[in-house]
Design an enzyme around this catalytic site. Structure first.
Site, mmCIF file in Angstrom:
data_model
loop_
_atom_site.group_PDB
_atom_site.id
_atom_site.type_symbol
_atom_site.label_atom_id
_atom_site.label_comp_id
_atom_site.label_asym_id
_atom_site.label_seq_id
_atom_site.Cartn_x
_atom_site.Cartn_y
_atom_site.Cartn_z
ATOM 1 N N CYS A 111 46.171 58.138 31.669
ATOM 2 C CA CYS A 111 46.352 57.002 30.747
ATOM 3 C C CYS A 111 45.714 57.198 29.374
ATOM 4 O O CYS A 111 46.296 56.816 28.362
ATOM 5 C CB CYS A 111 45.867 55.717 31.409
ATOM 6 S SG CYS A 111 46.668 55.446 32.990
ATOM 7 N N HIS A 243 44.056 49.742 27.056
ATOM 8 C CA HIS A 243 45.080 50.257 27.965
ATOM 9 C C HIS A 243 45.585 49.099 28.814
ATOM 10 O O HIS A 243 44.805 48.299 29.333
ATOM 11 C CB HIS A 243 44.454 51.352 28.848
ATOM 12 C CG HIS A 243 45.371 51.801 29.944
ATOM 13 N ND1 HIS A 243 46.701 52.093 29.734
ATOM 14 C CD2 HIS A 243 45.154 51.991 31.270
ATOM 15 C CE1 HIS A 243 47.258 52.460 30.877
ATOM 16 N NE2 HIS A 243 46.347 52.397 31.821
ATOM 17 N N ASN A 273 52.177 49.035 33.474
ATOM 18 C CA ASN A 273 51.292 50.146 33.110
ATOM 19 C C ASN A 273 52.140 51.366 32.755
ATOM 20 O O ASN A 273 52.749 51.973 33.630
ATOM 21 C CB ASN A 273 50.365 50.450 34.295
ATOM 22 C CG ASN A 273 49.362 51.548 33.995
ATOM 23 O OD1 ASN A 273 49.481 52.250 32.984
ATOM 24 N ND2 ASN A 273 48.384 51.708 34.865
HETATM 25 O O1 UT7 Z 1 46.120 53.038 34.680
HETATM 26 C C1 UT7 Z 1 45.150 53.639 35.452
HETATM 27 C C2 UT7 Z 1 44.184 52.695 35.953
HETATM 28 N N1 UT7 Z 1 44.764 51.855 36.929
HETATM 29 C C3 UT7 Z 1 44.223 50.678 37.127
HETATM 30 O O2 UT7 Z 1 43.334 50.348 36.400
HETATM 31 C C4 UT7 Z 1 44.683 49.833 38.264
HETATM 32 C C5 UT7 Z 1 43.470 49.288 38.949
HETATM 33 N N2 UT7 Z 1 43.712 48.428 40.074
HETATM 34 C C6 UT7 Z 1 44.331 47.227 39.982
HETATM 35 O O3 UT7 Z 1 44.863 46.861 38.965
HETATM 36 C C7 UT7 Z 1 44.268 46.321 41.174
HETATM 37 O O4 UT7 Z 1 43.379 46.856 42.122
HETATM 38 C C8 UT7 Z 1 45.650 46.074 41.836
HETATM 39 C C9 UT7 Z 1 46.498 45.186 40.937
HETATM 40 C C10 UT7 Z 1 46.325 47.382 42.101
HETATM 41 C C11 UT7 Z 1 45.439 45.340 43.147
HETATM 42 O O5 UT7 Z 1 44.724 44.155 42.962
HETATM 43 P P1 UT7 Z 1 43.491 43.809 43.945
HETATM 44 O O6 UT7 Z 1 43.043 42.461 43.591
HETATM 45 O O7 UT7 Z 1 42.507 44.934 43.791
HETATM 46 O O8 UT7 Z 1 44.174 43.795 45.349
HETATM 47 P P2 UT7 Z 1 43.872 44.717 46.603
HETATM 48 O O9 UT7 Z 1 44.331 46.106 46.372
HETATM 49 O O10 UT7 Z 1 42.453 44.515 46.969
HETATM 50 O O11 UT7 Z 1 44.800 44.050 47.677
HETATM 51 C C12 UT7 Z 1 44.639 42.702 48.076
HETATM 52 C C13 UT7 Z 1 45.738 42.365 49.056
HETATM 53 C C14 UT7 Z 1 45.892 43.396 50.164
HETATM 54 O O12 UT7 Z 1 46.144 42.688 51.355
HETATM 55 P P3 UT7 Z 1 44.974 42.536 52.446
HETATM 56 O O13 UT7 Z 1 44.600 43.937 52.816
HETATM 57 O O14 UT7 Z 1 43.880 41.781 51.751
HETATM 58 O O15 UT7 Z 1 45.665 41.772 53.528
HETATM 59 C C15 UT7 Z 1 47.136 44.163 49.772
HETATM 60 O O16 UT7 Z 1 47.842 44.681 50.869
HETATM 61 O O17 UT7 Z 1 47.002 42.305 48.384
HETATM 62 C C16 UT7 Z 1 47.958 43.110 49.099
HETATM 63 N N3 UT7 Z 1 48.926 43.658 48.152
HETATM 64 C C17 UT7 Z 1 50.038 42.994 47.780
HETATM 65 N N4 UT7 Z 1 50.515 41.792 48.107
HETATM 66 C C18 UT7 Z 1 51.682 41.411 47.531
HETATM 67 C C19 UT7 Z 1 48.870 44.845 47.521
HETATM 68 N N5 UT7 Z 1 49.960 44.966 46.723
HETATM 69 C C20 UT7 Z 1 50.687 43.837 46.874
HETATM 70 C C21 UT7 Z 1 51.888 43.388 46.306
HETATM 71 N N6 UT7 Z 1 52.344 42.163 46.664
HETATM 72 N N7 UT7 Z 1 52.612 44.112 45.417
#
Ligand code: UT7
Length: 317
Positions: A111, A243, A273
């Site tokens: 990125c 970013h 992104n």
């Molecule tokens: O560009 C390079 C840098 N990249 C980044 O900076 C990205 C960094 N990460 C993020 O932006 C966030 O971590 C995400 C947006 C990817 C995820 O958000 P989060 O609040 O960290 O969610 P999580 O990964 O902790 O997941 C929470 C829940 C999970 O369910 P359980 O295990 O709590 O039951 C996931 O399975 O949300 C679930 N989940 C979804 N639910 C609906 C993950 N993806 C989805 C989805 N739709 N698309």
């Protein structure tokens, strides 16, 4: 000072909205919007390559710089989704532009790739050996997406941004830069394509929560440190251009600097992104929305796979 003579960007026409995912994935607009800030993203079709996106952005940047491809002395492309491993996308772009026999190479820095390219070009321009360098941040990364992985599929989009750089006596340009990396954390975010992975196993893999935590810390560090290098405080900054990976990360970076919301540019809802294209795509949107004024101080900050993180303070003009 090394400055931007012309800026350009391009995003493919195909739009994928959050609701479109609900047809084939267990997700919904509410989750995607509240967790990331993304509403839609652009997707390049299979026959539109990374170099094609780069070409559109580069032509616009050259046009705005009042230059032709033959005026360029070098092309640097920052991408994690090259057309081919070799030749570099920069060489493909050079041929498509008709830039002639100039050095061209890619940078793989995820990125912050555009900011890495800016730093490399700045160093080379300062040697006096090159007059005009084209830098491009471009991704067609959705081609590597595993469309069954809801943790990554909804996040990424395609796009390109380009800038023609030169060094002259101007008081405008790049005031300070800051680049960092930590390869020990590489496993947390990967595009698994390469000799380490057998053909057919391609995919983007991310441990979202860990990446999120690191992003907040390192984006903040990059912002604070580059301000020190520029001899500035956050109050001197007219625009934070972060970013565009996650609205909550953008918000945390804004809070770290104690900046008002009006000084932070956000277009993540439109593009998702776009990795290396994110910063120049944002700058170009700002230009087209008539937000950038001569003499304004712009703080660009990015974080991504590697991990890599970087920032720059640019006096616009
Ligand atoms: O560009 C390079 C840098 N990249 C980044 O900076 C990205 C960094 N990460 C993020 O932006 C966030 O971590 C995400 C947006 C990817 C995820 O958000 P989060 O609040 O960290 O969610 P999580 O990964 O902790 O997941 C929470 C829940 C999970 O369910 P359980 O295990 O709590 O039951 C996931 O399975 O949300 C679930 N989940 C979804 N639910 C609906 C993950 N993806 C989805 C989805 N739709 N698309």
């Amino acid at each position: 000072m090394v400055r931007i003579l012309g800026l350009g960007a391009y995003a493919p026409e195909g739009v994928l909205r959050n609701d479109d995912f609900t047809r084939f994935m267990d997700t919904d607009d509410e989750w995607i919007t509240s967790r990331s800030g993304i509403k839609s993203r652009r997707i390049a079709p299979a026959n539109v390559l990374t170099s094609d996106l780069a070409l559109e952005a580069s032509r616009m940047a050259l046009d705005r710089a009042g230059l032709s491809p033959r005026d360029l002395d070098m092309i640097i492309v920052a991408t994690s989704s090259p057309d081919t491993l070799t030749p570099s996308t920069a060489c493909v772009l050079s041929a498509k532009l008709g830039a002639g026999r100039i050095p061209c190479f890619d940078i793989s820095a995820a990125c912050p790739g555009f900011l890495y390219a800016l730093e490399v070009a700045r160093g080379l321009l300062r040697t006096g050996s090159y007059r005009y360098i084209l830098i491009v941040g471009v991704e067609s990364g959705t081609k590597f997406i595993d469309w069954h992985d809801r943790g990554t599929a909804v996040l990424f989009g395609d796009g390109a941004g380009a800038a023609v750089l030169t060094e002259d006596e101007s008081r405008y340009g790049v005031l300070a830069t800051y680049l960092k990396g930590d390869g020990r954390l590489g496993d947390l975010l990967k595009i698994e394509v390469g000799t380490a992975y057998p053909p057919g196993s391609w995919g983007v893999r991310m441990k979202g929560r860990e990446v999120f935590r690191n992003a907040i810390v390192q984006m903040g560090e990059a912002a604070v440190e580059v301000l020190k290098r520029a001899g500035m405080t956050a109050e001197d900054i007219d625009w934070l251009v972060p970013h565009q990976a996650n609205l909550r990360i953008i918000e945390a970076t804004r809070e770290r600097l104690n900046l008002p919301k009006e000084k932070v540019f956000v277009n993540i809802h439109r593009y998702g992104n776009t990795s290396a294209a994110s910063i120049p795509l944002a700058l170009n949107d700002m230009l087209e929305e008539n937000l950038l004024r001569e003499g304004q101080n712009v703080l660009a900050v990015s974080f991504g796979a590697g991990f890599t993180w970087a920032s720059a303070v640019i006096r616009w003009g």
